[in-house]
Design a protein around this motif. Structure first.
Motif, PDB file in Angstrom:
ATOM      1  N   UNK A 325       0.810  -1.223   0.000  1.00 42.73           N
ATOM      2  CA  UNK A 325       0.000   0.000   0.000  1.00 42.73           C
ATOM      3  C   UNK A 325       0.840   1.269   0.000  1.00 42.73           C
ATOM      4  N   UNK A 326       2.113   1.151   0.268  1.00 43.47           N
ATOM      5  CA  UNK A 326       2.999   2.312   0.291  1.00 43.47           C
ATOM      6  C   UNK A 326       4.372   1.859  -0.171  1.00 43.47           C
ATOM      7  N   UNK A 327       5.092   2.762  -0.832  1.00 48.92           N
ATOM      8  CA  UNK A 327       6.474   2.492  -1.204  1.00 48.92           C
ATOM      9  C   UNK A 327       7.294   3.711  -0.816  1.00 48.92           C
ATOM     10  N   UNK A 328       7.814   3.684   0.407  1.00 48.00           N
ATOM     11  CA  UNK A 328       8.696   4.756   0.834  1.00 48.00           C
ATOM     12  C   UNK A 328      10.023   4.628   0.090  1.00 48.00           C
ATOM     13  N   UNK A 329      10.707   5.760  -0.188  1.00 52.32           N
ATOM     14  CA  UNK A 329      11.924   5.692  -1.015  1.00 52.32           C
ATOM     15  C   UNK A 329      12.979   4.750  -0.467  1.00 52.32           C
ATOM     16  N   UNK A 330      13.071   4.617   0.872  1.00 56.12           N
ATOM     17  CA  UNK A 330      14.120   3.773   1.445  1.00 56.12           C
ATOM     18  C   UNK A 330      13.843   2.291   1.299  1.00 56.12           C
TER      19      UNK A 330
END
Length: 451
Positions: A325-330
């Motif tokens: 549901x989310x793809x944080x850059x890290x």
């Protein structure tokens, strides 16, 4: 007797010197240190007050020092809610206490100027702790079958861009130590390290899925159960005390992630921006994870030759990152070690890194509003997300091809090119521990292509 004499006089001296120059450890650690210095230099503009989005140097570490009560002297989970698993919160608390030992003052009655000074110390302490974890990652990979491949981690653009966004180097270190322990046929210790990884960030739990399938296929279930027991034991050991002290604080991480909707970087966020929101992103993610994991398990079980463990892990991680549901850059850091282990080719590493780098630039431009005024509008951001998903699926497709046609696998069929075009012996799974060279389990021999 010196090493040179043992090797044979002048010839031995030349060989000894060559061994120093061609030993990967000092070069990989040096390259990793330089990459980390670049990472820290990139953070300077944010420390000096620049726009975190325009300078692309955003980090959760500083704002969470204030937002999660550390500036007021609160303890994660016990005095303030934290949206991370237990060991990440513990690292935050360790950094806070080290900040106080170094002269930083925190508390509700401390003047803002002194709090700001403590915050700066807190950021520096975290940077140093995470550098130690990063060195552990490189150290562990240097002790695997292809130590020079660790250079792909040491000089990765992902390290220089995303390494200090969050506390992910800790979970990378635990995961790498688990991979090293498994490669040395110590499944219990591998499980312990992976369990600690799950207690820091949840994704190492996915490693047990391909491990179970490959151990079942090769009749090495005892090693799997030892790893699972070690993982469960270490996870419970660090989680149970926090749960007993503060059940609501411990549960906050789980409720936060269950209630979270489609967020930045995800394919579901793309649908939302494009005007086609998915009403139940959590349900859609679960459905695709179940279907995708089943397909991967079948591939690992029925492939003509047993796949390598790192190949299975990479496929499961790619699935998770694509449908999450989310793809944080890290999150790119989670995938980096297994891209190197599963598909160690500089060309593939470079193409994948470029795709991830484009997304890194696009996310900050999107948050800064720079894409709003551009001719491309939000289309450029949507395109960057699709490029990132595309390169991840491309790497996964290469790994699937290597599984189906093992002669194309750069680890199993390495070529050492010289004037005489000598070829190295073919390998099975050099980092697979008890799986390396294992025969097909008796209960699998009903399938003709597995004999």
């Amino acid at each position: 007797m010196t090493g040179a004499k043992a090797l044979g006089g002048a010839v031995g001296l030349r060989a000894e010197r060559a061994g120093v120059w061609f030993n990967p450890q000092p070069w990989v650690l040096l390259a990793g240190t330089v990459s980390y210095l670049v990472l820290m230099l990139r953070q300077l503009p944010c420390q000096l007050g620049a726009s975190v989005y325009q300078a692309m140097c955003y980090s959760d570490i500083l704002p969470l020092f204030y937002a999660r009560g550390l500036a007021d002297g609160k303890v994660p989970f016990l005095g303030a809610d934290v949206e991370y698993p237990v060991l990440t919160g513990a690292l935050m608390e360790v950094a806070r206490r080290l900040t106080m030992l170094l002269g930083g003052r925190v508390g509700p009655d401390v003047p803002p100027a002194e709090i700001a000074q403590a915050a700066a110390i807190f950021v520096g302490v975290n940077a140093l702790l995470l550098f130690v974890f990063f060195m552990l990652v490189l150290w562990a990979h240097l002790r695997l079958a292809r130590p020079w491949d660790a250079m792909m981690i040491a000089v990765a653009p992902a390290v220089m861009t995303t390494g200090l966004i969050n506390w992910d180097f800790m979970v990378l270190a635990f995961t790498a130590l688990g991979v090293l322990a498994w490669s040395r046929k110590r499944p219990g210790w591998a499980g312990i390290w992976w369990g600690l990884g799950v207690a820091a960030k949840l994704y190492p739990l996915l490693l047990f899925v391909p491990l179970a399938v490959l151990c079942f296929r090769s009749g090495r279930l005892r090693a799997f159960w030892l790893a699972l027991a070690g993982g469960a034991g270490s996870w419970v050991a660090v989680n149970l005390p926090i749960y007993l002290l503060s059940p609501s604080g411990w549960l906050y991480f789980w409720t936060f992630n269950v209630d979270r909707g489609a967020d930045l970087g995800s394919i579901w966020y793309v649908f939302s921006l494009a005007g086609h929101p998915v009403a139940d992103a959590s349900g859609a993610q679960t459905w695709w994870m179940v279907v995708g994991t089943a397909a991967i398990c079948l591939l690992l079980l029925l492939a003509p030759r047993r796949p390598r463990l790192s190949q299975g892990i990479l496929l499961v991680l790619v699935l998770f990152l694509v449908v999450n549901k989310v793809y944080s850059p890290q999150y790119v850091l989670w995938l980096l070690p297994f891209v190197v282990l599963a598909r160690p080719r500089w060309r593939d590493w470079l193409i994948w890194s470029i795709g991830e780098g484009l997304y890194f630039i696009a996310i900050w431009a999107h948050l800064d509003g720079a894409l709003e005024s551009g001719s491309g509008g939000q289309g450029l951001y949507l395109a960057a997300v699709l490029v990132r998903v595309g390169v991840q699926l491309w790497i996964a497709a290469l790994v699937v091809r290597d599984i189906l046609w093992p002669d194309l696998d750069p680890v199993r069929n390495p070529q050492w090119t010289s004037r005489h075009a000598l070829a190295m012996p073919r390998l099975d799974d050099p980092d697979g521990g008890v799986l390396d060279g294992a025969q097909v389990a008796p209960w699998m021999r009903w399938a003709p292509w597995l004999r």
